[in-house]
Motif scaffolding. Structure first.
Motif, PDB file in Angstrom:
ATOM      1  N   VAL A 262     -16.018   3.900   5.433  1.00  0.00           N
ATOM      2  CA  VAL A 262     -15.074   3.597   4.359  1.00  0.00           C
ATOM      3  C   VAL A 262     -15.530   2.300   3.692  1.00  0.00           C
ATOM      4  O   VAL A 262     -15.765   1.293   4.375  1.00  0.00           O
ATOM      5  CB  VAL A 262     -13.636   3.440   4.885  1.00  0.00           C
ATOM      6  CG1 VAL A 262     -12.696   3.045   3.752  1.00  0.00           C
ATOM      7  CG2 VAL A 262     -13.161   4.719   5.554  1.00  0.00           C
ATOM      8  N   VAL A 263     -15.664   2.328   2.366  1.00  0.00           N
ATOM      9  CA  VAL A 263     -16.070   1.158   1.599  1.00  0.00           C
ATOM     10  C   VAL A 263     -14.858   0.650   0.834  1.00  0.00           C
ATOM     11  O   VAL A 263     -14.244   1.398   0.062  1.00  0.00           O
ATOM     12  CB  VAL A 263     -17.209   1.491   0.626  1.00  0.00           C
ATOM     13  CG1 VAL A 263     -17.601   0.252  -0.186  1.00  0.00           C
ATOM     14  CG2 VAL A 263     -18.414   2.037   1.381  1.00  0.00           C
ATOM     15  N   GLY A 264     -14.502  -0.606   1.069  1.00  0.00           N
ATOM     16  CA  GLY A 264     -13.360  -1.203   0.382  1.00  0.00           C
ATOM     17  C   GLY A 264     -13.788  -2.300  -0.562  1.00  0.00           C
ATOM     18  O   GLY A 264     -14.982  -2.594  -0.713  1.00  0.00           O
TER      19      GLY A 264
ATOM     20  N   GLU B 221      -6.520   3.325   3.035  1.00  0.00           N
ATOM     21  CA  GLU B 221      -5.400   2.696   2.340  1.00  0.00           C
ATOM     22  C   GLU B 221      -5.671   1.226   2.052  1.00  0.00           C
ATOM     23  O   GLU B 221      -5.211   0.680   1.050  1.00  0.00           O
ATOM     24  CB  GLU B 221      -4.129   2.837   3.173  1.00  0.00           C
ATOM     25  CG  GLU B 221      -3.604   4.261   3.274  1.00  0.00           C
ATOM     26  CD  GLU B 221      -2.377   4.364   4.166  1.00  0.00           C
ATOM     27  OE1 GLU B 221      -1.921   3.291   4.644  1.00  0.00           O
ATOM     28  OE2 GLU B 221      -1.881   5.479   4.379  1.00  0.00           O
ATOM     29  N   ALA B 222      -6.437   0.572   2.941  1.00  0.00           N
ATOM     30  CA  ALA B 222      -6.738  -0.851   2.759  1.00  0.00           C
ATOM     31  C   ALA B 222      -7.896  -1.081   1.798  1.00  0.00           C
ATOM     32  O   ALA B 222      -8.144  -2.227   1.404  1.00  0.00           O
ATOM     33  CB  ALA B 222      -7.067  -1.493   4.109  1.00  0.00           C
ATOM     34  N   ALA B 223      -8.588  -0.022   1.401  1.00  0.00           N
ATOM     35  CA  ALA B 223      -9.794  -0.176   0.584  1.00  0.00           C
ATOM     36  C   ALA B 223      -9.516  -0.880  -0.735  1.00  0.00           C
ATOM     37  O   ALA B 223     -10.355  -1.637  -1.238  1.00  0.00           O
ATOM     38  CB  ALA B 223     -10.436   1.187   0.336  1.00  0.00           C
ATOM     39  N   GLY B 224      -8.361  -0.637  -1.327  1.00  0.00           N
ATOM     40  CA  GLY B 224      -8.054  -1.227  -2.617  1.00  0.00           C
ATOM     41  C   GLY B 224      -7.363  -2.573  -2.546  1.00  0.00           C
ATOM     42  O   GLY B 224      -7.043  -3.151  -3.595  1.00  0.00           O
ATOM     43  N   ASP B 225      -7.143  -3.098  -1.347  1.00  0.00           N
ATOM     44  CA  ASP B 225      -6.435  -4.365  -1.176  1.00  0.00           C
ATOM     45  C   ASP B 225      -7.443  -5.507  -1.119  1.00  0.00           C
ATOM     46  O   ASP B 225      -8.149  -5.684  -0.123  1.00  0.00           O
ATOM     47  CB  ASP B 225      -5.606  -4.327   0.110  1.00  0.00           C
ATOM     48  CG  ASP B 225      -4.743  -5.567   0.290  1.00  0.00           C
ATOM     49  OD1 ASP B 225      -4.823  -6.465  -0.564  1.00  0.00           O
ATOM     50  OD2 ASP B 225      -4.000  -5.624   1.291  1.00  0.00           O
ATOM     51  N   GLU B 226      -7.522  -6.286  -2.182  1.00  0.00           N
ATOM     52  CA  GLU B 226      -8.471  -7.395  -2.237  1.00  0.00           C
ATOM     53  C   GLU B 226      -8.061  -8.553  -1.326  1.00  0.00           C
ATOM     54  O   GLU B 226      -8.846  -9.463  -1.091  1.00  0.00           O
ATOM     55  CB  GLU B 226      -8.606  -7.903  -3.676  1.00  0.00           C
ATOM     56  CG  GLU B 226      -9.246  -6.905  -4.629  1.00  0.00           C
ATOM     57  CD  GLU B 226     -10.716  -6.673  -4.332  1.00  0.00           C
ATOM     58  OE1 GLU B 226     -11.340  -7.564  -3.710  1.00  0.00           O
ATOM     59  OE2 GLU B 226     -11.240  -5.606  -4.702  1.00  0.00           O
ATOM     60  N   ARG B 227      -6.832  -8.530  -0.815  1.00  0.00           N
ATOM     61  CA  ARG B 227      -6.367  -9.612   0.049  1.00  0.00           C
ATOM     62  C   ARG B 227      -6.395  -9.237   1.524  1.00  0.00           C
ATOM     63  O   ARG B 227      -5.951 -10.024   2.367  1.00  0.00           O
ATOM     64  CB  ARG B 227      -4.943 -10.005  -0.342  1.00  0.00           C
ATOM     65  CG  ARG B 227      -4.810 -10.538  -1.767  1.00  0.00           C
ATOM     66  CD  ARG B 227      -3.354 -10.785  -2.128  1.00  0.00           C
ATOM     67  NE  ARG B 227      -2.576  -9.547  -2.061  1.00  0.00           N
ATOM     68  CZ  ARG B 227      -1.280  -9.479  -2.246  1.00  0.00           C
ATOM     69  NH1 ARG B 227      -0.590 -10.581  -2.492  1.00  0.00           N
ATOM     70  NH2 ARG B 227      -0.655  -8.307  -2.186  1.00  0.00           N
ATOM     71  N   VAL B 228      -6.897  -8.066   1.858  1.00  0.00           N
ATOM     72  CA  VAL B 228      -6.861  -7.612   3.246  1.00  0.00           C
ATOM     73  C   VAL B 228      -7.684  -8.560   4.128  1.00  0.00           C
ATOM     74  O   VAL B 228      -8.740  -9.052   3.730  1.00  0.00           O
ATOM     75  CB  VAL B 228      -7.398  -6.163   3.350  1.00  0.00           C
ATOM     76  CG1 VAL B 228      -8.877  -6.078   3.018  1.00  0.00           C
ATOM     77  CG2 VAL B 228      -7.125  -5.583   4.738  1.00  0.00           C
TER      78      VAL B 228
ATOM     79  N   PRO C  28     -21.071   5.014  -4.310  1.00  0.00           N
ATOM     80  CA  PRO C  28     -20.151   4.402  -5.279  1.00  0.00           C
ATOM     81  C   PRO C  28     -19.449   3.214  -4.631  1.00  0.00           C
ATOM     82  O   PRO C  28     -19.026   3.285  -3.482  1.00  0.00           O
ATOM     83  CB  PRO C  28     -19.160   5.526  -5.597  1.00  0.00           C
ATOM     84  CG  PRO C  28     -19.848   6.778  -5.181  1.00  0.00           C
ATOM     85  CD  PRO C  28     -20.731   6.415  -4.025  1.00  0.00           C
ATOM     86  N   HIS C  29     -19.295   2.132  -5.322  1.00  0.00           N
ATOM     87  CA  HIS C  29     -18.705   0.931  -4.740  1.00  0.00           C
ATOM     88  C   HIS C  29     -17.198   1.012  -4.622  1.00  0.00           C
ATOM     89  O   HIS C  29     -16.612   0.329  -3.805  1.00  0.00           O
ATOM     90  CB  HIS C  29     -19.068  -0.292  -5.585  1.00  0.00           C
ATOM     91  CG  HIS C  29     -20.479  -0.736  -5.366  1.00  0.00           C
ATOM     92  ND1 HIS C  29     -20.977  -1.896  -5.879  1.00  0.00           N
ATOM     93  CD2 HIS C  29     -21.502  -0.162  -4.696  1.00  0.00           C
ATOM     94  CE1 HIS C  29     -22.243  -2.024  -5.539  1.00  0.00           C
ATOM     95  NE2 HIS C  29     -22.586  -0.988  -4.820  1.00  0.00           N
ATOM     96  N   ALA C  30     -16.552   1.805  -5.452  1.00  0.00           N
ATOM     97  CA  ALA C  30     -15.090   1.777  -5.516  1.00  0.00           C
ATOM     98  C   ALA C  30     -14.468   2.736  -4.493  1.00  0.00           C
ATOM     99  O   ALA C  30     -14.423   3.943  -4.717  1.00  0.00           O
ATOM    100  CB  ALA C  30     -14.620   2.126  -6.925  1.00  0.00           C
ATOM    101  N   HIS C  31     -14.023   2.196  -3.373  1.00  0.00           N
ATOM    102  CA  HIS C  31     -13.212   2.939  -2.403  1.00  0.00           C
ATOM    103  C   HIS C  31     -13.886   4.240  -1.976  1.00  0.00           C
ATOM    104  O   HIS C  31     -13.284   5.301  -1.988  1.00  0.00           O
ATOM    105  CB  HIS C  31     -11.830   3.246  -2.987  1.00  0.00           C
ATOM    106  CG  HIS C  31     -11.199   2.070  -3.647  1.00  0.00           C
ATOM    107  ND1 HIS C  31     -10.155   2.178  -4.515  1.00  0.00           N
ATOM    108  CD2 HIS C  31     -11.466   0.734  -3.559  1.00  0.00           C
ATOM    109  CE1 HIS C  31      -9.800   0.971  -4.949  1.00  0.00           C
ATOM    110  NE2 HIS C  31     -10.582   0.087  -4.382  1.00  0.00           N
TER     111      HIS C  31
END
Length: 384
Positions: free
Chosen positions: A20-22, A43-50, A143-146
């Motif tokens: 998984v790439v976040g 689900e955490a992939a799009g969270d920049e603050r994780v 792909p870099h996005a999620h």
């Protein structure tokens, strides 16, 4: 995703990973990964603050359907050269710096091994069976996005130097603006802190890892122990002497600590076992790893004999529920949850652990034994 290129490879017959790439991490779980773990990471992939603690905590270990092998690389800031890596089982992370490439593996440490690295320009997540050689064998763009995929390895290479320099400039500007309240993590040197094999390290990938203390320097327009700008040439300058800094101006070294039921601070120097009748393990954990036993009252016998372990790994405090009968409830900034039996989690300052029967353990930072006094309270608990 952190600036750079991302490539994967799928080799027939090799160990496969569900990846998984976040936005700030890459995670690889031994395939086929349980749905709970892969879904939580997605689900955490799009969270920049994780944070790395949340990522590791989302992977089931020490329970039915556990993940026996995984690796996570996480970028704590906008600087792509600084990376935190966590590995378990036969997962490895190969890290490249200007000085060469080194392999970071679990070394048999359970539940996982965590380290921090600087000067990273490229890295690869793969299995221990793969040879340690130069990166660049992966040829399939990711792909870099999620992105989610299954592969035998995944490689990341940083963006050109201009992007790294811009990120470093941003980091330095942010640190300068933070002023006196900035917590500094030294890049090199430092006093060993924690056990030899069960630590969090901070190093360049091509150099031996070294653990680092956390220090809070004091600033009042000048650096501690510095008399200010040099005096102009002349007799006055020749006769001038630099006064030593008073003890109150010296930085205080802080270490993870705990208190039970509002009691006094208890710095965690050696591993601590807490329970109704705690017993040391039959097999010691190695040189210098003797456990400290802390007994708590439990009139209803709700707290297990040996209920919880607190252990320092680098600059982080790790709590492990020792398969207690009643369990351990964690209250933190992200909410409240019950630890799984045998689970280990990182507990940052501000966390409290409820063992039952009124036994509440507060986690905070406190001065290390023998540390110089600070000019302000260093206990991180709220003060009146």
């Amino acid at each position: 995703m952190v600036a750079g290129s991302l490539m994967s490879a799928a080799v027939p017959g090799a160990v496969a990973w569900d990846i998984v790439v976040g936005g700030r991490f890459i995670a690889a779980l031994a395939a086929p990964a349980p749905e709970a773990g892969s879904s939580a990471l997605a689900e955490a992939a799009g969270d920049e603050r994780v944070q790395i603690e949340a990522l590791v905590g989302s992977i089931p270990v020490g329970s039915a359907g556990q993940v026996d092998a995984f690796a996570i690389v996480w970028w704590p800031s906008a600087d792509p050269t600084e990376v935190t890596a966590v590995v378990r089982g036969n997962a490895v992370v190969d890290l490249t710096s200007p000085g060469g490439t080194r392999r970071f593996d679990a070394r048999g440490i359970r539940p996982w091994h965590l380290a921090e690295f600087a000067d990273v320009v490229a890295l690869r997540i793969t299995s221990a069976e793969s040879p340690l050689d130069r990166l660049g064998h992966a040829t399939d763009p990711v792909p870099h996005a999620h992105a989610s995929l299954c592969a035998t390895s995944i490689e990341w290479e940083s963006a050109p130097d201009a992007a790294r320099d811009a990120a470093a400039a941003l980091r330095d500007a942010t640190a300068a603006a933070a002023g006196a309240d900035t917590i500094l993590m030294p890049r090199r040197g430092g006093v060993p802190y924690g056990e030899e094999d069960d630590t969090v390290h901070r190093s360049s990938p091509s150099q031996p890892a070294a653990t680092m203390p956390v220090t809070i320097p004091t600033f009042d327009g000048e650096l501690p122990g510095h008399a200010g700008p040099a005096a102009p040439p002349g007799p006055a300058a020749d006769e001038a002497t630099e006064a030593p800094a008073p003890p109150s101006a010296l930085p205080a070294t802080l270490v993870p600590a705990f208190a039970i039921g509002g009691g006094p601070p208890h710095p965690v120097i050696a591993p601590v076992l807490i329970g109704r009748r705690p017993l040391s393990p039959r097999i010691p954990g190695g040189a210098g790893a003797a456990h400290e036993l802390v007994t708590v009252d439990s009139p209803q016998a709700v707290v297990s004999g040996t209920h919880l372990e607190l252990r320092v790994e680098g600059t982080r405090l790790v709590a492990t529920d020792l398969r207690s009968t009643n369990g351990t409830v964690v209250h933190g900034a992200s909410g409240t949850r019950r630890m799984r039996s045998g689970e280990s989690i990182v507990v940052p300052p501000g966390t409290s652990l409820d063992l039952g029967d009124g036994t509440i353990i507060e986690i905070f930072l406190a001065p290390a034994p023998g540390a110089p006094a600070a000019p302000y309270p260093t206990d991180s608990r709220p003060h009146p």
